[in-house]
Design a protein around this motif. Sequence first.
Motif, PDB file in Angstrom:
ATOM      1  N   PRO A   1      70.704  45.496  30.002  1.00 17.85           N
ATOM      2  CA  PRO A   1      71.392  44.209  30.182  1.00 17.85           C
ATOM      3  C   PRO A   1      71.521  43.774  31.640  1.00 17.85           C
ATOM      4  O   PRO A   1      71.569  42.578  31.918  1.00 17.85           O
ATOM      5  CB  PRO A   1      72.769  44.431  29.543  1.00 17.85           C
ATOM      6  N   ASP A   2      71.577  44.730  32.572  1.00 17.93           N
ATOM      7  CA  ASP A   2      71.685  44.329  33.971  1.00 17.93           C
ATOM      8  C   ASP A   2      70.325  44.017  34.591  1.00 17.93           C
ATOM      9  O   ASP A   2      70.236  43.674  35.782  1.00 17.93           O
ATOM     10  CB  ASP A   2      72.390  45.412  34.795  1.00 17.93           C
ATOM     11  N   GLY A   3      69.264  44.125  33.766  1.00 19.75           N
ATOM     12  CA  GLY A   3      67.926  43.809  34.248  1.00 19.75           C
ATOM     13  C   GLY A   3      67.316  44.884  35.111  1.00 19.75           C
ATOM     14  O   GLY A   3      66.189  44.736  35.600  1.00 19.75           O
ATOM     15  N   ASN A   4      68.028  45.984  35.301  1.00 20.84           N
ATOM     16  CA  ASN A   4      67.564  47.057  36.169  1.00 20.84           C
ATOM     17  C   ASN A   4      67.066  48.233  35.322  1.00 20.84           C
ATOM     18  O   ASN A   4      67.823  49.134  34.984  1.00 20.84           O
ATOM     19  CB  ASN A   4      68.692  47.497  37.106  1.00 20.84           C
ATOM     20  N   GLY A   5      65.783  48.196  34.963  1.00 21.35           N
ATOM     21  CA  GLY A   5      65.222  49.280  34.169  1.00 21.35           C
ATOM     22  C   GLY A   5      65.231  48.988  32.683  1.00 21.35           C
ATOM     23  O   GLY A   5      65.490  47.865  32.238  1.00 21.35           O
ATOM     24  N   ALA A   6      64.938  50.033  31.892  1.00 20.17           N
ATOM     25  CA  ALA A   6      64.821  49.876  30.441  1.00 20.17           C
ATOM     26  C   ALA A   6      65.324  51.127  29.753  1.00 20.17           C
ATOM     27  O   ALA A   6      65.551  52.170  30.370  1.00 20.17           O
ATOM     28  CB  ALA A   6      63.361  49.613  30.068  1.00 20.17           C
ATOM     29  N   THR A   7      65.497  51.013  28.442  1.00 18.59           N
ATOM     30  CA  THR A   7      65.980  52.128  27.637  1.00 18.59           C
ATOM     31  C   THR A   7      65.162  52.209  26.359  1.00 18.59           C
ATOM     32  O   THR A   7      64.258  51.389  26.119  1.00 18.59           O
ATOM     33  CB  THR A   7      67.478  51.954  27.334  1.00 18.59           C
ATOM     34  N   LEU A   8      65.467  53.192  25.515  1.00 17.47           N
ATOM     35  CA  LEU A   8      64.786  53.379  24.239  1.00 17.47           C
ATOM     36  C   LEU A   8      65.766  53.176  23.097  1.00 17.47           C
ATOM     37  O   LEU A   8      66.857  53.747  23.090  1.00 17.47           O
ATOM     38  CB  LEU A   8      64.210  54.797  24.123  1.00 17.47           C
ATOM     39  N   LEU A   9      65.355  52.355  22.130  1.00 18.21           N
ATOM     40  CA  LEU A   9      66.116  52.187  20.893  1.00 18.21           C
ATOM     41  C   LEU A   9      65.147  52.260  19.724  1.00 18.21           C
ATOM     42  O   LEU A   9      64.037  51.722  19.795  1.00 18.21           O
ATOM     43  CB  LEU A   9      66.848  50.849  20.864  1.00 18.21           C
ATOM     44  N   CYS A  10      65.557  52.925  18.645  1.00 16.38           N
ATOM     45  CA  CYS A  10      64.725  52.962  17.448  1.00 16.38           C
ATOM     46  C   CYS A  10      64.672  51.560  16.832  1.00 16.38           C
ATOM     47  O   CYS A  10      65.486  50.690  17.177  1.00 16.38           O
ATOM     48  CB  CYS A  10      65.280  53.972  16.449  1.00 16.38           C
ATOM     49  N   PRO A  11      63.733  51.283  15.925  1.00 18.62           N
ATOM     50  CA  PRO A  11      63.651  49.950  15.329  1.00 18.62           C
ATOM     51  C   PRO A  11      64.952  49.499  14.658  1.00 18.62           C
ATOM     52  O   PRO A  11      65.308  48.321  14.702  1.00 18.62           O
ATOM     53  CB  PRO A  11      62.524  50.090  14.308  1.00 18.62           C
ATOM     54  N   THR A  12      65.685  50.436  14.049  1.00 13.87           N
ATOM     55  CA  THR A  12      66.944  50.073  13.389  1.00 13.87           C
ATOM     56  C   THR A  12      67.993  49.633  14.402  1.00 13.87           C
ATOM     57  O   THR A  12      68.640  48.591  14.242  1.00 13.87           O
ATOM     58  CB  THR A  12      67.476  51.253  12.563  1.00 13.87           C
ATOM     59  N   CYS A  13      68.175  50.424  15.459  1.00 15.58           N
ATOM     60  CA  CYS A  13      69.158  50.076  16.479  1.00 15.58           C
ATOM     61  C   CYS A  13      68.727  48.823  17.250  1.00 15.58           C
ATOM     62  O   CYS A  13      69.563  48.017  17.654  1.00 15.58           O
ATOM     63  CB  CYS A  13      69.372  51.249  17.429  1.00 15.58           C
ATOM     64  N   HIS A  14      67.427  48.684  17.444  1.00 16.74           N
ATOM     65  CA  HIS A  14      66.916  47.475  18.086  1.00 16.74           C
ATOM     66  C   HIS A  14      67.271  46.249  17.253  1.00 16.74           C
ATOM     67  O   HIS A  14      67.633  45.190  17.781  1.00 16.74           O
ATOM     68  CB  HIS A  14      65.402  47.583  18.268  1.00 16.74           C
ATOM     69  N   GLY A  15      67.174  46.396  15.922  1.00 16.20           N
ATOM     70  CA  GLY A  15      67.550  45.297  15.039  1.00 16.20           C
ATOM     71  C   GLY A  15      69.018  44.926  15.170  1.00 16.20           C
ATOM     72  O   GLY A  15      69.385  43.753  15.088  1.00 16.20           O
ATOM     73  N   LEU A  16      69.881  45.920  15.395  1.00 15.36           N
ATOM     74  CA  LEU A  16      71.305  45.643  15.595  1.00 15.36           C
ATOM     75  C   LEU A  16      71.525  44.808  16.857  1.00 15.36           C
ATOM     76  O   LEU A  16      72.410  43.949  16.894  1.00 15.36           O
ATOM     77  CB  LEU A  16      72.087  46.958  15.688  1.00 15.36           C
ATOM     78  N   VAL A  17      70.720  45.073  17.879  1.00 19.03           N
ATOM     79  CA  VAL A  17      70.804  44.266  19.102  1.00 19.03           C
ATOM     80  C   VAL A  17      70.404  42.822  18.805  1.00 19.03           C
ATOM     81  O   VAL A  17      71.084  41.868  19.205  1.00 19.03           O
ATOM     82  CB  VAL A  17      69.908  44.864  20.207  1.00 19.03           C
ATOM     83  N   GLU A  18      69.306  42.647  18.089  1.00 18.85           N
ATOM     84  CA  GLU A  18      68.824  41.296  17.766  1.00 18.85           C
ATOM     85  C   GLU A  18      69.825  40.537  16.910  1.00 18.85           C
ATOM     86  O   GLU A  18      69.939  39.308  17.014  1.00 18.85           O
ATOM     87  CB  GLU A  18      67.474  41.386  17.065  1.00 18.85           C
TER      88      GLU A  18
END
Length: 227
Positions: A37-54
């Motif tokens: 969220p701070d635009g500094n780097g990246a992280t890993l999320l599984c497709p399910t958790c990624h869906g929760l973000v979306e």
Amino acid sequence: MSSLSELSAQQREDIRQACGFACVRCGVTIYRYLRLPDGNGATLLCPTCHGLVEEGRLTPMQVQGFHTNPVVRQRHFARDRLPFSPDLPALILGGSRLLKDTPIPLTLEGEPILIFAPPRRSNGATRISVRLGDADGEPVQVVEGNEWMPSDGSWHFLLRGDRYSMMAARGDGLAILRIVARNRIAVEHLRTTIRGRRLEVTPDWLEIDGKRHVGRIGSGMLVGLEC
């Protein structure tokens, strides 16, 4: 926050290492790269958790917190229930004896359906690749070295107990891998059609174009069976 597709090999390796080679929230070893969220780097999320973000059910602050303290690095995390192993996994499928040292157990029409590889680092996760046919029978890379490739909702991923389930939104593409132990994986059910050729696999048998076989997959070789 947005998904990241254009990352160098070194950037991806650094992110995987920082996150413990798995989703920072739940520990699943199938993942997507997500900008922090701070635009500094990246992280890993599984497709399910990624869906929760979306869907807005996982906030940027929560994602940042999980990234700071990935679940796989916490003392309570049970690594044995997921495929963390420095070795190439032994495989259970097609009614064959336990397959060992067989990175590509199956190919169909020249397409490798499953590929397994040991991690690049000893503390990493088994690298899994899955290639299945879409609704039109064209081969699609669903997972590439643990990275979840679809981004348009055409495929779904779900962790069910000790099972990684991958299903096509349209068509009959399906792959369910059961984590028997961190260095042993059973192909509980795989079903796909590629260029008119149909393949179905369970731990006990495999079926090619409607004809069932048992024990045809060879062990101790690069490719176990070419269909």
